[in-house]
Design a protein around this motif. Sequence first.
Motif, PDB file in Angstrom:
ATOM      1  N   ASP A 145       0.844  -1.186   0.000  1.00 53.61           N
ATOM      2  CA  ASP A 145       0.000   0.000   0.000  1.00 53.61           C
ATOM      3  C   ASP A 145       0.884   1.242   0.000  1.00 53.61           C
ATOM      4  N   ASP A 174      -7.793   1.063  -5.844  1.00 51.76           N
ATOM      5  CA  ASP A 174      -9.135   0.645  -5.437  1.00 51.76           C
ATOM      6  C   ASP A 174      -9.884   1.930  -5.066  1.00 51.76           C
ATOM      7  N   GLN A 175     -10.669   2.440  -6.003  1.00 55.05           N
ATOM      8  CA  GLN A 175     -11.274   3.752  -5.802  1.00 55.05           C
ATOM      9  C   GLN A 175     -12.703   3.646  -5.282  1.00 55.05           C
ATOM     10  N   THR A 176     -13.144   4.727  -4.657  1.00 55.67           N
ATOM     11  CA  THR A 176     -14.498   4.803  -4.132  1.00 55.67           C
ATOM     12  C   THR A 176     -15.415   5.578  -5.063  1.00 55.67           C
ATOM     13  N   ARG A 216     -11.392  -1.748  -9.906  1.00 54.99           N
ATOM     14  CA  ARG A 216      -9.967  -1.450  -9.727  1.00 54.99           C
ATOM     15  C   ARG A 216      -9.386  -0.923 -11.038  1.00 54.99           C
ATOM     16  N   ASN A 244      -9.685   3.996  -1.835  1.00 48.64           N
ATOM     17  CA  ASN A 244      -9.517   3.119  -0.677  1.00 48.64           C
ATOM     18  C   ASN A 244      -8.055   2.736  -0.517  1.00 48.64           C
ATOM     19  N   ALA A 245      -7.394   2.488  -1.644  1.00 49.45           N
ATOM     20  CA  ALA A 245      -5.981   2.086  -1.604  1.00 49.45           C
ATOM     21  C   ALA A 245      -5.334   2.330  -2.959  1.00 49.45           C
TER      22      ALA A 245
END
Length: 164
Positions: free
Chosen positions: A33, A72-74, A111, A147-148
């Motif tokens: 990360d 990893d998007q919101t 993703r 998110n990451a």
Amino acid sequence: NGWDLDLAVNTIPDTSWKITNNAFNGTLNTPQDIPTGTTYQVITGSSLTVTVPPGYNQSIVTLNFDGWGDVDQTGVSMGSLRFQIAQTGTSAATYTSTTVTSWAATNTGARTRYTFPAAYSISNLAPGTYTFNLLVVREGELGAVPNAVNVWGIQSTAKVYSRN
């Protein structure tokens, strides 16, 4: 009564480039990360150690880092990753802004994958042993906070070319 032979000997030094050392770390798939902030993070598995031998007039160290990762998007978002190379060993240095890669996410919950190539050459390091690491920082993010942001893998190589 005989021949008097003189041999002509080539006294010109060999000035061709030779690979005098190299390093390869293999392909590493270790998720990492990358946090937000302005502090550069060492990419796990990017470390390369080479020796620049004495006895040569010139040397070039070529470094190649090829990596991949995902975000990893919101929600809809974009950003970039900036890379630099840290050198330790016989002498220390930091080579800034060796490459930048960008990502853009238009689909919430999916993703977004990215790749990055970072190639750099360093001329005439003093003879000695050097270790190089690729570092990364997140920057320029707009839209939804992911998110990451992960680096999933890297393959690193280094070659030392020398000549007289």
